[in-house]
Design an enzyme around this catalytic site. Structure first.
Site, PDB file in Angstrom:
ATOM      1  N   GLU A 194       0.840  -1.209   0.000  1.00 49.47           N
ATOM      2  CA  GLU A 194       0.000   0.000   0.000  1.00 49.47           C
ATOM      3  C   GLU A 194       0.870   1.252   0.000  1.00 49.47           C
ATOM      4  OE1 GLU A 194      -3.131  -0.161   2.923  1.00 49.47           O
ATOM      5  OE2 GLU A 194      -4.057  -1.909   1.981  1.00 49.47           O
ATOM      6  N   GLU A 318      -5.093  -8.521  -0.711  1.00 47.98           N
ATOM      7  CA  GLU A 318      -5.951  -8.189   0.424  1.00 47.98           C
ATOM      8  C   GLU A 318      -7.375  -8.042  -0.092  1.00 47.98           C
ATOM      9  OE1 GLU A 318      -4.843  -5.187   3.265  1.00 47.98           O
ATOM     10  OE2 GLU A 318      -2.687  -5.587   3.020  1.00 47.98           O
TER      11      GLU A 318
END
Length: 514
Positions: A194, A318
């Protein structure tokens, strides 16, 4: 005469209503070149809440079967569903984790504050050796996320060397001093996590340059080629994918990640309850879940521009439902219950991944134990399997089987003037020719009948299992662990090359034909 006319009208109404509940499934059995990678069925374990500590890694005094401090009843449950890979140590935690803090004598390891998740003290007793021992016990491949956000190129390079090198180097000597002679040969490496957010708040252009630098010094060692995975987009950030694909050469990355969570309300500051929700919120949750298909389609189209041969995998590392935490629990621990709704989300999402197996070749549900959409919940020495766990059990036949492309015409599930497809599906054929079809009926009120034709396929029998319940809010508890659990399914009939399946409302059905 009036009675006769009324009877006819009622008959036509019944026939029309029945037709409205039916759908058709067409299988392209001559187009089975794409393999559904087993790595689509991967999982994720972050240093977050009670996933590692009090999940996999327990107090030495806890009265459960253990190897060292690894909890073996949890290991055995995960081995039964053959988890193919396990991602670690994060997540956001990965970009504040310095791997050398987690090696050597445990009493000498420095403590740290987990600033992302609950502000708790991390004692680093579970580190590289412990994680790789866990993977060995599970029979699964490790997927390690490296620290780009607060780390250095040298730090990641030496971690790769510590794990994979076999010659005489400072890192191999250190590894041997810590009790491991042979390299582990870890293939899957995430270069950051991220990076658009908690991993550094970078622009895609800046991250692409950083990736090229980090990836250059993450070396391949003999018999240990790396599968490097670039930190990809947050949900519908298509520009991130465009920039990364444009600026990172194909040969430098095995995969590009994508993160997308199903938020029931669509609002991050008030996500909705895991157990107390009405049909309107249920419908909205399933709509947000089904958005995964559009996401993959659009990200894959961008990737196709730069990589028409589809050499770079889309790695959805994810995904899952994210609700408000259970009342009375630490908000930083992300502990939530797991309902039949969550099982329907898992099954629907896995169907989407299977149908996009030409580009999606790896995925990781968040997370394995006690965090977000867990497979397992623990309470002291007790544990239970969630409805989501059973979905992964039912979908095992798809792993490394050949995808059967399909077209499904399904009746709609309507709520509040909006409509969703009531049924979704995926199919595969294994090396022995056995056909697996998984179907999901998200409609909470109506059973749905699906007519499937099997041209050119000569199967003699069909068997099946079903996961369902009375309400979408049904959960397994420590007092009733099997409230939502698979049962034999008898609602399928095979007649020649025609298959008729009646799906109960709120159900996941696995069919095996041979």
């Amino acid at each position: 005469m009036k009675r006769s006319l009324l009877a006819v009208l009622l008959l036509y109404a019944a026939l029309f209503s029945n037709a409205q509940q039916q759908g058709t499934l067409s299988l392209a059995v001559n187009d089975t070149g794409t393999v559904i990678s087993r790595h689509i069925y991967g999982h994720f374990s972050e240093h977050l809440g009670r996933c590692i500590y009090d999940g996999f890694w327990v107090d030495p005094g806890m009265n459960v079967p253990k190897k060292d401090r690894i909890r073996l009843d949890v290991v055995e449950a995960l081995k039964k569903i053959r988890i193919p890979n396990l991602r670690w140590p994060g997540g956001c935690f990965a970009d504040e984790y310095h791997w050398r803090d987690g090696i050597g004598l445990r009493n000498n390891r420095p403590k740290m504050i987990n600033t992302h998740w609950g502000g708790v003290t991390e004692d680093n007793s579970f580190g590289t050796h412990e994680f790789l021992e866990l993977c060995s016990l599970l029979g699964t491949e490790p997927y390690i996320a490296g620290n780009v956000g607060s780390g250095t190129v040298e730090e990641m390079s030496k971690w790769v060397e510590y794990l994979n090198a076999s010659g005489e180097t400072p890192m191999t000597r250190l590894r041997k001093e810590n009790g491991r002679d042979r390299p582990w040969k870890v293939s899957f490496w995430g270069v950051g996590n991220e990076s658009w957010g908690c991993g550094g708040n970078m622009t895609p252009e800046y991250y692409a340059n950083e990736y090229r630098r980090y990836a250059t010094f993450a070396r391949n060692y003999p018999d240990a080629p790396l599968k490097k995975i670039a930190a990809g987009a947050n949900s519908a950030d298509y520009n991130w994918t465009e920039v990364i694909m444009k600026n990172i050469p194909r040969h430098m990355m095995w995969g590009l990640s994508l993160h997308h969570y199903t938020i029931p309300t669509g609002k991050w500051n008030q996500k909705g309850s895991a157990t107390a929700f009405d049909e309107k919120e249920y419908f909205n949750t399933m709509k947000n879940c089904l958005f995964m298909d559009e996401l993959i389609t659009r990200h894959a189209a961008i990737m196709d521009k730069y990589d028409p041969e589809k050499r770079v995998a889309l790695v959805v590392d994810e995904w899952g439902i994210w609700t408000d935490v259970e009342p009375g629990t630490n908000p930083g621990f992300l502990y939530q219950q797991n309902s039949l709704r969550d099982a329907l989300i898992a099954a629907t999402t896995l169907n989407i991944f299977n149908n996009h197996a030409d580009r999606v070749r790896m995925a990781n549900l968040a997370q394995t134990i006690n965090v977000l959409q867990s497979l397992i919940l623990t309470k002291g020495s007790d544990m239970l399997l969630t409805p989501t766990y059973y979905v992964f059990d039912l979908y095992q036949p798809h792993m490394d089987a050949k995808r059967v492309p399909l077209q499904i015409e399904t009746p709609g599930y309507t709520n509040g003037g909006q409509q969703l497809p009531a049924v979704n599906a995926s199919a595969s054929i294994n090396a022995k020719g056995k056909l697996c079809i998984t179907l999901v009926n998200i409609d909470p009120a109506n059973d749905r009948t699906i007519q499937a034709s099997l041209p050119g396929l000569k199967y003699k029998k069909v068997s099946g299992s079903v996961l369902t319940g009375k309400a979408f809010t049904d959960v397994n508890t420590f007092e009733n662990k099997k409230k939502v659990a698979p049962a034999p399914f008898t609602g399928a009939q095979l007649t020649g090359q025609a298959l008729t399946v009646t799906l109960p409302r709120l159900s996941i059905v696995q069919l095996l034909l041979d």
